[in-house]
Design a protein around this motif. Structure first.
Motif, mmCIF file in Angstrom:
data_model
loop_
_atom_site.group_PDB
_atom_site.id
_atom_site.type_symbol
_atom_site.label_atom_id
_atom_site.label_comp_id
_atom_site.label_asym_id
_atom_site.label_seq_id
_atom_site.Cartn_x
_atom_site.Cartn_y
_atom_site.Cartn_z
ATOM 1 N N ASP A 67 -55.510 -77.407 -52.383
ATOM 2 C CA ASP A 67 -56.156 -78.590 -51.860
ATOM 3 C C ASP A 67 -55.882 -78.733 -50.359
ATOM 4 N N VAL A 68 -56.783 -79.413 -49.653
ATOM 5 C CA VAL A 68 -56.617 -79.542 -48.192
ATOM 6 C C VAL A 68 -55.241 -80.024 -47.795
ATOM 7 N N MET A 69 -54.773 -81.021 -48.507
ATOM 8 C CA MET A 69 -53.513 -81.638 -48.104
ATOM 9 C C MET A 69 -52.360 -80.677 -48.349
ATOM 10 N N ALA A 79 -52.357 -77.887 -45.923
ATOM 11 C CA ALA A 79 -51.717 -78.266 -44.662
ATOM 12 C C ALA A 79 -50.207 -78.183 -44.782
ATOM 13 N N GLN A 80 -49.683 -78.639 -45.914
ATOM 14 C CA GLN A 80 -48.230 -78.560 -46.126
ATOM 15 C C GLN A 80 -47.741 -77.127 -46.062
ATOM 16 N N ARG A 124 -47.904 -75.517 -42.610
ATOM 17 C CA ARG A 124 -46.828 -76.003 -41.742
ATOM 18 C C ARG A 124 -45.514 -75.359 -42.115
ATOM 19 N N ILE A 166 -65.911 -81.570 -36.696
ATOM 20 C CA ILE A 166 -66.360 -82.932 -36.991
ATOM 21 C C ILE A 166 -66.418 -83.729 -35.700
ATOM 22 N N GLU A 213 -59.315 -85.414 -52.702
ATOM 23 C CA GLU A 213 -58.378 -84.370 -53.084
ATOM 24 C C GLU A 213 -58.695 -83.834 -54.475
ATOM 25 N N HIS A 227 -64.565 -81.096 -51.258
ATOM 26 C CA HIS A 227 -63.303 -81.551 -50.693
ATOM 27 C C HIS A 227 -63.289 -81.230 -49.199
ATOM 28 N N LEU A 265 -64.514 -81.938 -45.584
ATOM 29 C CA LEU A 265 -65.163 -82.963 -44.770
ATOM 30 C C LEU A 265 -66.181 -82.351 -43.815
ATOM 31 N N TYR A 278 -56.001 -92.981 -45.879
ATOM 32 C CA TYR A 278 -56.200 -91.723 -46.611
ATOM 33 C C TYR A 278 -57.245 -90.872 -45.908
ATOM 34 N N ALA A 303 -55.813 -89.418 -42.882
ATOM 35 C CA ALA A 303 -54.942 -88.277 -43.154
ATOM 36 C C ALA A 303 -55.762 -87.026 -43.451
ATOM 37 N N LEU A 304 -56.788 -87.202 -44.256
ATOM 38 C CA LEU A 304 -57.628 -86.051 -44.591
ATOM 39 C C LEU A 304 -58.198 -85.427 -43.335
ATOM 40 N N LEU A 305 -58.650 -86.282 -42.441
ATOM 41 C CA LEU A 305 -59.271 -85.758 -41.225
ATOM 42 C C LEU A 305 -58.229 -85.117 -40.318
ATOM 43 N N VAL A 346 -55.623 -83.431 -40.984
ATOM 44 C CA VAL A 346 -55.087 -82.108 -41.307
ATOM 45 C C VAL A 346 -56.116 -81.008 -41.121
ATOM 46 N N LEU A 347 -57.312 -81.357 -40.761
ATOM 47 C CA LEU A 347 -58.290 -80.296 -40.486
ATOM 48 C C LEU A 347 -57.770 -79.463 -39.322
ATOM 49 N N VAL A 404 -51.372 -85.665 -40.088
ATOM 50 C CA VAL A 404 -50.598 -86.505 -41.003
ATOM 51 C C VAL A 404 -50.585 -85.809 -42.355
ATOM 52 N N VAL A 405 -49.506 -85.119 -42.604
ATOM 53 C CA VAL A 405 -49.458 -84.408 -43.877
ATOM 54 C C VAL A 405 -48.828 -85.314 -44.924
ATOM 55 N N LEU A 406 -49.637 -85.709 -45.856
ATOM 56 C CA LEU A 406 -49.119 -86.563 -46.922
ATOM 57 C C LEU A 406 -48.158 -85.755 -47.760
#
Ligand SMILES: Nc1ncnc2c1ncn2[C@@H]1O[C@H](COP(=O)(O)OP(=O)(O)OP(=O)(O)O)[C@@H](O)[C@H]1O
Ligand SMILES: Nc1ncnc2c1ncn2[C@@H]1O[C@H](COP(=O)(O)OP(=O)(O)OP(=O)(O)O)[C@@H](O)[C@H]1O
Ligand SMILES: [Mg+2]
Ligand SMILES: [Mg+2]
Lengths: 355, 309, 335, 592, 363
Positions: free
Chosen positions: A208-210, A213-214, A217, A283, C52, C215, C217, C252, C255-257, C259-260, C268-270
């Motif tokens: 997943d995107v999030m 990213a983790q 990093r 974007i 997500e 998922h 953007l 939210y 944050a999604l945006l 991490v692109l 902002v990595v959740l």
């Protein structure tokens, strides 16, 4: 970076292997010269990698991009001679100056993981489902160092902590972990023997995107901390550009463009590289709003590559000659190289070498 | 990946049906081309062809009266000779001729029983895999139940319960061996059902019948085909076993029956191996041939199996 | 911008307080995969549903198609509530089509392209010239000349071609709306653009509406008119693409945006994994991971307590920018 | 449940083991029970003959009753009381004296306990009272006169042992060894479906058997038993009921083996369903109506070539069938006269069938007046190879006559049989020295009282003329006259054509002459060995000169066992070593 | 998997993957112990399997009771076969065996007694059925157990080797051999072995006994050797047929694993080839094989009917065959129950063991 210390004189033969005039210094961490990999033989032969040169210095991050089937994973596996017996390899893979391809098996086994380790595409399948992840991490430690099992287990716990998992998770089986956690385990495992080089084959695809990213990093940070070389493979140019120092773009088993990551992403020289970077819209950029851009045509079948420049059937700027003449990598200014007839004509201030 | 071996594209005047037929022919050809690369499969096929030919032409080859006991040409239990290449049985009939006749029975029983078994198994497997809820639960319970029944014991019991005839044998084999097929087919059905194209078909408005017949069945068929060949070899072996235990029609000449006759007549103690060896060998060869074909088919369909060529 | 002002037209398809729950396996709590969603899709509109993994996008899409019955709420199409009886559902499925993520899986490996495209026609008993309809759908989907592809099998096609066949199979029934679940996620970057362009073109040529689940953007930026951001079974922010993606209000979305890869500023990595739909937290469902709450900014805005305890209302399905966030509501103007 | 067995060590046990002679008999039947009250199978009852003495025995020479446990027996004047004198020199193997008490107790037990009447209850059905006024006197009072009082085939068991048995219907006498007995052998060991072991009773009053040990070894597969004989694993093999022609042929050529081919006491017949009915005439079953026509029955039999059956199926190990009683019982043996004889004559059979109204149609099939083809079923025992073989012949012979035949082979023919649901059947009985029983089964009195119920009848024959003759012979005490009447009976039976005897199969058995020097057959001239009415064969068997080799062959067997075991171990070790070496090689090869 | 009482033989069904990406535990340290929970889950799983087995056993009991009532032949007639018995005696016997009761009553009685291990009295042996079975069971267990151990080890070992060197000459011979033996009727093989190795043919001496379990003339260690001697041929026969099946399954399940990524990982870690095979590939490939082995053991017991018949082995198989021809209903029913229970038992054992081998299942 060592590569930037010398100004490259015009090379009379652009296809020649790395610069021999370079001052004799310690060899690069990894140097791949004219590597070819062919699966099978005879009529069914699939040339998956067709003459690739790569170079990674210690502490450097190299990104390899390309679409599905262009030979990225094949290349990665070839680096440790992990390909099936049906694959024929030629060329040189020098890890710290030692050729992997001519190594004895015993030596090769010693190099594996301790010299270079791999984070595989798809962690679910790369972990053995019936062993606890801690044991799987400890396995190479036991194998390569004289550690006691207890020490290896302790080290495995530490490694897990290092990648952000509680050491207690060593007791878990892979299926009890989420995708991101499994990928972390894979990374912890890759770090187990303090290798000098880590190859990460699409470590974040299917995440997943999030979480992607983790993980990214995490990799960046670990590489920075430990000064290891990193080869990161992905089909996402944007991600590579963000993470890596240098980028190589592969097409049909060849590197068609290489150079500093940001530059390649921002302003590719090869039409394929351009198409690839355009595929990831920025974007907020009005140019790409309601204007998805892609590359017409289909990726080539490595078993039946088109003649001439393999990219020419899809190339928006192809010349007639492209259908017949294969294109080698050529200098494209700065530290960049690209395999396209058109690269140096407008962009280069150097005189075109006669051929 | 694009296949670049495009043949001249078909003339657009043809109806799609005709083209589809042509395409199917081509697919069959391709299958055959792949099958051809399996040496063992080819050997199996060749053996089967020869045996089928022998079975079909048995009346011509040896004459219908070779089964007759009153006109038996030789003495009892003669050793192989020029006249009787495989010797004679206790009635003086030529064993070679009987073997040839036996081919017909063994093949018929094997084929019919396997067909019955696979048909039941496929029907149950597909429906159990497709429908959820109580139907599947009940059906799978029944299947499980059949599965835990020791096949041979159940077949023996059935053959004992019913009167002795070739149909009983077929029934006993068919009714006891289907659960394996059902499970296999159900597993395959479940895997097919989880594919997105089923979802797509459902989203297109396809009903149960449509999905089962247009999507599941064609995808299950190859497996069923391979399974059939494997079940045939099991069925032939089971037929022989039942005949050997004296549970099949004793008036019909089959390979298993010949073995039983040989044993009853005392071939073992007399050391008359020529009476005993050929029927068993024939059973083994045919069973092996079917197994080889089945494995070849399986590996054409699923190259990962790595059946040696 | 080519689109007409959309807000005025009545929605073609809409979800009203839609809820879908799945019973938990082996005693686990039920999963509230879709937990109260209002969403309108107007004729000719392309709506992107982002979020997500596991937040319920696919479930929402499937329930819109009547493939999963909602546990509560309803789906209305062209003003009429969806009828789950066999015949009515079949008629509905002629008008709304599904395109799935994995084109290789969406095609039966044993059906030719022709069969795959004609399947819908056959199910619905197409009266006219089947062959002509198939040809047209294939050409529309960019497979030209169509005859070349009729008798190919899926494995003889590239990924992009396969997805075009799937789209052709949807187009052949002349639907009014397409629901596309991650239509390009499994395709190569170079091919992606072409497929997205195809979707755009279809909208322009045929006036087709589309709900695109993704998922990514960037994809929304590429083709969508409107974006709905979903989190744990709810839509937490929705609005026109330009506005929402350039000036996100919900933490939210932000944050999604962030991490692109090419996003400016510190990503902002959740932390943590996406939460579990069987354990929806109270209050704002995002609060446990919310960076705004964590950084104390919400505290400063005086909404921290609300974030933890006060459930947020369901956003209505309309086209205007809306956000379900106590913090954004509190300091809406400045964000 | 199990009686405590005071084990007085028999003197023989003290003797040294070496030189012990063992007679091993291969049997193809398993023991149903070792309790004489339950055992019914031939093997078990034969073993009981060896374990326990009966009141009387049969003379090996001529089947006459001779003394057993009783030295003399005498009926009272009214023939209702029989007094037996019990011999004083018979001892139980635990040392106690065998007395009239034991005998009285045995009979009384059978009369009072249903469980104890299971196997021999029929002998005591007519007993009024049994007493033992003294140790050597046994008195049996009858309800009605009974002629078989000198042939009470009932093992007498030691009361002091058997008294302790609680449930006779469950007690199998196979837990405590040796089993206390007073016969020529003492049962010492038994393993289910493996073997029964007996040792010679050195104190047996008639004299000790010559072999020290007798073992019945069980072979599920008769052919395996024959193979065992060839190899010398066993000394004797009996067929069940007889060795196959192929087996005897191959054994005849084998060295050191004698095949004993004795005229049998069995007949092998073709029975016809005459229309099943109950005693009171109620018809049931579905026998073919055409068979009610004597001409059809005769035609069928005339189409059967008995000579071929003897030659081909029995391969000479049988005698062509004629009358009902086998020629071995010469007193009662009867032959049809030339005019009467239904000799093999297909042409005449055809003519008879034509006459009966069953003409051949264009397809060559016989059809009745109703246009239905003549199709018969024949019941066959699936376990009997002869049935199946002859069935094949019948199919062809009758097929030539235009008659269809379906051979119905069943494991268990009794159901259709008792239900009368058959047309023809393969039938056969073992005939006792006194033919009364085999004659009685064809009387009307033997018919069932209810449909489908089991009864004494063989195949539902009920013929007035026959019944009259039967009654007459029963009342006739003059042996010669009675024999004459019996022959008349047989003639009548022959003429009706409901029981057609095809053959008298021989009893074919074989033994090793290097184990057994001599053995008594019964009757002594051209008699059989296994399943005799007495214990003569095993009691009389004399070990061959090198017979201790038969016992040493057993120990030899175990030393072979050792050798084999060692051999296997060597092979396994060698294989393991080889594999280990290969493994080493493959790792050394250092391949991926 | 969890909803099924028998383990699927298919790889696809056995290899259960966790489908949801969200694992059970978040990354942070968690309070609850995953181990105890998984133990509880396992116990629940095992209990479910056992319950399923109990249901199956009952179903088998029902079947064994009713199926064999269909066999023609009145047991009482069989028991009295040929002897003169009065109608009263017959009635008494019917009463004794409870055959005079209505069927359902016979059934409830049967079930009740079966629960206490009382399967009635054998018609032909006049002994409690359970005793007859207990007498024959050790022989069958000895034979099948020995064969099981041998063919399992042999099959797995050869199968693993064969798959690992897929396509090599060794693999081809191995597979060809196995396939051939797989196609051979076991009873025929047994007969041939008797002809050649027992009766002896030509120059081959008869090395082994023609049948039976022991010669009955030995004691002590000699007896052990004697039994071993008798066992050689039957065991060879059983092993020949069953090892082939094991080999083929092991081979194909290992082949399934061969291309797996985790093996590449293992190699990449620098493991030796044989370690990769032993530590990674074989344990994974064993999963479907184990299931099959257990299921096979159940059927091997039943399949021993043939071998026991051919070699006169005094076991359950021969007993069953004897009982069927009478028909000795109580014995047949009980034996059928025993055979089916063996399969159920083994299945359940496989089910219960499986999660211990494969952590993905049942927790
Ligand atoms: N074992 C093999 N035998 C034959 N061909 C192979 C084998 N493995 C890979 N190939 C072929 O080699 C080519 C390159 O494969 P590779 O896996 O390296 O691609 P990739 O760039 O990693 O693709 P992806 O992005 O999908 O992972 C593909 O065309 C593939 O079909
Ligand atoms: N059939 C089902 N039974 C039980 N739970 C389900 C089912 N389908 C989905 N779920 C659960 O519902 C939640 C939402 O799933 P859904 O597939 O809609 O997510 P998604 O947003 O499409 O995710 P992705 O991006 O991974 O496709 C998930 O937690 C999933 O586990
Ligand atoms: Mg790859
Ligand atoms: Mg989804």
């Amino acid at each position: 970076m060592t590569a930037t210390t010398t100004t490259t004189p015009p090379n009379p033969d652009p296809s020649a292997a790395p610069d021999l005039s370079k001052p004799i210094s310690e060899p690069p961490l990894l140097e791949v010269r004219n590597l070819t990999v062919t699966y099978g033989s005879g009529a069914d032969a699939v040339p998956a990698v067709r003459g690739v040169d790569l170079r990674v210095e210690a502490g450097q991050k190299l990104g390899i991009a390309g679409e599905s089937g262009c030979g990225k994973s094949t290349l990665a596996l070839a680096l440790l001679r992990l390909l099936p017996a049906s694959a024929k390899l030629t060329g040189e893979i020098l890890l710290d100056g030692e050729d992997i391809l001519t190594m004895k098996w015993g030596r090769l086994r010693a190099v594996r993981w301790a010299g270079a380790s791999i984070v595989f595409q798809g962690a679910m399948h790369s972990l053995n489902a019936v062993h606890r992840v801690g044991d799987q991490i400890a396995e190479p430690i036991l194998l390569h160092s004289k550690a006691t099992p207890a020490a290896a287990r302790k080290r495995a716990g530490e490694l897990l902590e290092q990648v952000g998992l509680p050491a207690a998770r060593a007791q878990a089986y892979p299926h009890e972990l989420s995708g991101g956690q499994r990928q972390r385990v894979m990374i912890a495992m890759a770090l187990a023997c303090d290798p000098r080089l880590i190859v990460a084959d699409e470590p974040t695809t299917a995440l997943d995107v999030m979480i992607q990213a983790q993980i990214l990093r995490l990799i960046e940070q670990l590489v920075a901390d430990q000064g290891v070389g990193l080869i990161m493979i992905s089909h996402d140019l944007a991600v590579l550009a963000d993470t890596c120092d240098r980028l190589s773009v592969m097409y049909a088993g060849r590197v068609v463009e290489e150079g500093p990551a940001r530059e390649v992403y921002a302003e590719a020289r090869h039409p394929y590289g351009r198409a690839l970077s355009a595929a990831f819209p920025k974007i907020g950029d009005p140019a790409s709003r309601r204007a998805p851009r892609g590359l017409p045509g289909d990726p080539p079948d490595p078993a039946a590559l088109p003649g001439g420049c393999t990219f020419h059937p899809r190339c928006p700027v192809a010349l007639d000659s492209c259908a017949t003449e294969d294109q080698e990598l050529r200098e494209a200014g700065g530290e960049r190289r690209a395999a396209c007839v058109l690269v140096d004509a407008p962009a280069s201030d150097r005189s075109r070498s006669t051929s | 990946m694009t296949v670049t071996t495009d043949k001249p594209e078909s003339a657009p005047t043809d109806s799609p049906r005709a083209l589809a037929r042509a395409r199917r022919r081509q697919a069959a050809l391709r299958f055959w081309r792949q099958y051809r690369t399996h040496r063992a499969g080819l050997v199996g096929l060749a053996v089967l062809a020869v045996i089928a030919l022998l079975a079909l032409t048995a009346p011509l080859l040896v004459g219908a009266d070779s089964q007759s006991v009153t006109n038996a040409p030789g003495g009892p239990m003669e050793a192989p000779s020029g006249k009787f290449p495989l010797g004679t049985d206790q009635f003086g009939r030529s064993l070679l001729a009987l073997m040839l006749w036996g081919t017909r029975v063994s093949l018929t029983v094997g084929l019919l029983a396997a067909f019955l078994s696979v048909a039941i198994g496929t029907l149950i497997g597909i429906t159990a895999g497709h429908f959820k809820g109580w139907y599947a639960t009940v059906i799978m319970r029944v299947t499980d139940w059949f599965l835990v029944m020791p096949t041979l014991v159940l077949a023996i019991a059935l053959a004992t319960v019913l009167s002795r005839s070739i149909w009983t044998t077929i029934l006993a084999i068919g009714v006891t061996t289907w659960p394996t097929t059902a499970r296999l087919v159900r597993a395959q059905t479940l895997s097919v059902e989880s594919r997105p194209y089923i979802e797509r078909s459902r989203a297109l408005g396809g009903g149960h019948g449509h999905i089962m017949s247009r999507h599941v069945l064609p995808n299950v068929m190859p497996l069923v085909l391979a399974q059939t060949t494997l079940v045939i070899s099991t069925a032939i072996l089971t037929e022989a076993t039942l005949a050997f235990l004296g549970l099949s029609d004793p008036t019909i000449v089959s390979w298993g029956g010949l073995l039983q006759d040989a044993r009853e007549a005392g071939a073992v103690s007399s050391g008359n191996w020529w009476y005993l060896a050929p029927p068993g060998l024939a059973i083994a060869v045919v069973a092996l041939a079917f197994t080889l074909c089945g494995r070849a088919i399986e590996s054409v369909l699923n190259p990962k199996l790595g059946v040696s060529r | 911008m080519t689109t007409a002002p959309l807000a005025t037209t009545t929605p073609l398809l809409s979800a009203e307080a839609l809820k879908v729950t799945f019973p938990g396996r082996r005693g686990a709590a039920t999963a509230r995969a879709v937990d109260g969603v209002d969403l309108d899709i107007r004729p000719g509109e392309i709506v992107a549903l982002v979020g997500e993994s596991g937040c319920g996008k696919t479930t929402l899409a499937r329930s819109l198609l009547g493939l999963v019955p909602p546990t509560a709420g309803r789906v209305t199409f062209a003003g009429a509530p969806l009828d789950y009886a066999g015949r009515a559902l079949k008629a509905y499925r002629k008008r709304v089509q599904l395109v799935l993520q994995d084109p290789s899986g969406s095609l039966n490996p044993r059906h030719t392209v022709y069969d795959a495209v004609a399947e819908g026609l056959r199910i619905h008993g197409h009266a006219g010239d089947e062959r002509a309809a198939v040809s047209e759908a294939l050409s529309r989907a960019g497979l030209r000349p169509p005859e070349r592809f009729f008798l190919r099998y899926p494995h003889e096609l590239s990924g992009g071609q396969r997805q075009r066949v799937v789209i052709a199979g949807a187009l052949v029934l002349e639907p009014e709306l397409i629901v596309a679940d991650e239509p390009v996620a499994s395709l190569d970057a170079s091919v992606r653009g072409e497929i997205l362009a195809l979707l755009l073109r279809l909208r322009d040529e045929l006036g087709l509406s589309a709900l695109v689940v993704t998922h990514d953007l960037g994809l929304a930026w590429n083709i969508a008119d409107r974006v709905a951001v979903m989190y744990l079974g709810r839509i937490v922010e929705t609005g026109p693409v330009e506005q929402l993606l350039t000036a996100p209000q919900h933490p939210y979305t932000q944050a999604l945006l962030s991490v692109l890869p090419e996003a400016e500023g510190e990503p902002v990595v959740l932390t943590g994994e996406p939460p579990d739909p069987s354990k929806v937290p109270s209050g704002c469902r995002f609060h446990v991971r919310c960076q705004v709450l964590a950084s104390g900014e919400a505290e400063r805005a005086g909404v921290a307590e609300a974030c933890r305890t006060v459930d947020l209302p369901v956003l209505n399905g309309g086209a205007e920018t809306q956000v379900a966030c106590h913090w954004a509501a509190a300091c809406g103007g400045e964000a | 449940v199990v009686p405590g067995n005071p084990l007085a060590p028999a003197p023989s046990e003290a003797r040294a083991d070496d030189g012990k002679t063992t007679l091993t008999v291969a049997v193809a039947q398993s023991v149903d029970s070792l309790s004489p009250f339950l055992a019914q199978r031939l093997l078990s009852t034969s073993i009981h003959r060896l374990m326990y003495d009966y009141l009387t025995n049969y003379d090996a020479k001529d089947n006459k009753a001779i003394p057993g446990l009783a030295t003399a027996w005498e009926p009272s004047a009214d023939k209702l009381t029989w007094t037996y004198t019990i011999r004083p020199d018979s001892k139980w193997s635990d040392g106690q004296q065998a007395t009239a008490e034991d005998a009285a107790w045995t009979f009384n037990k059978m009369m009072t306990d249903e469980g104890a009447a299971t196997s021999n209850g029929s002998f005591v059905g007519n007993f009024e009272k049994v007493t033992a006024p003294s140790k050597d006197k046994l008195v049996i009072q009858l309800k009605e006169p009974q002629a078989t009082m000198a042939a009470l085939d009932v093992p007498i068991v030691p009361r002091h042992v058997w008294e302790k048995v609680e449930d006779f219907s469950k007690f199998n006498n196979d837990k405590d060894f040796p089993v206390v007995g007073n016969g020529p052998f003492i049962l010492t060991d038994y393993k289910v479906d493996s073997f029964v072991k007996l040792k010679a009773n050195k104190d047996f009053w008639r004299g000790s058997p010559k072999f020290d040990e007798l073992v019945f070894r069980y072979y599920k597969d008769q052919d395996a038993a024959v193979a065992a004989l060839r190899k010398g694993e066993v000394s004797f093999v009996a067929g069940s009921p007889s060795l196959t022609p192929a087996q005897s042929a191959s054994l005849e050529n084998a060295p050191d083996i004698k095949v004993n081919d004795a005229p049998g006491r069995r007949f092998f017949a073709l029975a016809v369903n005459p229309g099943a009915r109950t005693k009171d005439g109620k018809k049931f079953g579905d026998g073919h109506p055409a068979l009610l026509d004597q001409k059809v029955r005769h035609a069928l039999f005339m189409a059967v070539d008995r000579k071929t059956i003897i030659d081909k199926v029995f391969q000479g190990h049988a005698v062509e069938g004629e009358g009902y009683i086998p020629p071995r019982f010469s007193d009662y043996f009867w032959k049809p006269s030339d005019g009467q004889k239904l000799a093999y004559d297909p042409a005449k059979a055809s003519a008879l069938l034509d006459e009966a109204g069953y003409k051949k149609n264009s397809a060559g099939k016989r059809v009745g007046k109703d246009g239905k083809p003549l199709d018969f079923r024949i019941l066959c025992h699936a376990t009997d190879p002869n049935d199946k073989a002859i069935g094949k012949y019948l199919q062809e012979w009758w097929g030539e006559q235009g008659i269809g035949l379906k051979v119905d082979c069943l494991d268990n023919v009794s159901d259709p049989w008792y239900a009368g649901e058959y047309d023809l059947a393969f039938d056969g009985w073992s005939v006792n020295p006194d033919p009364d029983f085999v004659l009685s089964i064809h009387t009307c009195a033997a018919l069932p009282s209810k449909a489908k119920e089991s009864a004494a009848t063989d195949n539902f024959i009920c013929d007035k003329q026959y019944d009259e003759l039967y009654k007459k012979q029963l009342a006739e005490y003059d042996p010669a006259k009675r024999a004459d009447l019996v022959r008349q009976l047989e003639s009548r039976l022959y003429d009706t054509g409901y029981m057609n005897v095809m053959a008298y199969p021989n009893a074919v058995e074989a033994y090793r002459t290097d184990h057994i020097e001599s053995i008594t057959t019964m009757p002594a001239a051209a008699g059989n060995i296994y399943g005799q009415d007495g214990y003569w064969s095993w009691w009389s068997a004399v070990p061959a000169a090198g017979a201790s080799s038969s016992s040493s062959s057993d120990s030899g067997g175990s030393s072979t066992g050792v050798l084999i075991g060692v051999g296997i171990a060597v092979v396994v070790l060698a294989g393991g070593g080889l594999l280990f070496a290969m493994r080493r090689r493959s790792t050394a090869e250092d391949r991926e | 998997m969890s909803s099924e009482s028998t383990p699927a033989l298919l790889k696809g069904a056995a290899g259960v993957e966790s489908t949801e990406s969200g694992g059970p535990a978040p990354a942070g340290p968690s309070a609850r112990s995953p181990r105890s929970r998984s133990t509880a889950a396992y116990l629940r799983y095992a209990a479910g399997k056992l319950a399923g087995a109990a249901v199956s056993l009952f179903a088998v009991l029902v079947t064994s009771f009713f199926l064999f009532r269909l066999i023609p032949g009145d047991p009482v007639k069989q028991m009295t076969g040929g002897r003169q018995v009065s109608t009263e005696q017959i009635a008494a016997m019917r009463r004794e065996f409870g055959l005079d009761l209505p069927l359902w009553q016979q059934f409830t009685q049967y079930c009740g007694k079966a629960l206490t291990g009382d399967f009635g009295t054998s018609y032909q042996f006049r002994a409690p059925v359970i005793d007859k079975i207990a007498e024959a069971l050790p022989a069958t267990l000895l034979l099948t157990g020995t064969a099981f151990v041998i063919y399992t080890l042999l099959g797995i070992w050869l199968g693993a080797r064969s798959a690992w060197r897929n396509g090599s000459a060794g693999d081809r011979t191995n597979t060809a051999f196995a396939l051939t033996l797989y196609s051979v009727p076991s009873f025929w093989l047994g007969l041939l072995l008797i002809i050649t190795l027992s009766v002896g043919i030509g120059p081959i001496p008869g090395l082994f006994p023609t049948g039976g379990m022991e010669s009955g003339s030995t004691t002590g260690f000699d007896r052990v050797l004697d039994i071993a001697h008798h066992m050689v041929l039957p065991v060879i026969t059983l092993v020949a047929v069953e090892y082939a099946r094991t080999l083929l399954v092991m081979r194909s399940s290992l082949l399934d694993e061969m291309g797996s990524d985790y093996l590449t990982t293992a190699r990449a870690k620098g493991l030796r080839d044989d370690l990769v095979r032993r530590k990674h590939a074989v344990p994974n490939a064993m999963l479907p094989t184990v299931t099959l082995l257990f299921v096979n053991l159940g059927t091997t017991v039943a399949g021993a009917i043939l071998v026991e018949t051919v070699f006169s082995w005094p076991g359950l198989g021969g007993l069953f065959y004897q009982a069927l021809s009478v028909p000795d209903l109580p014995l047949v029913q009980a034996l059928f129950f025993v055979f089916a229970s063996a399969v159920i038992l083994m299945n359940t054992l496989a089910d219960v063991i499986y999660p211990l081998l494969d952590p993905r299942v049942g927790r």
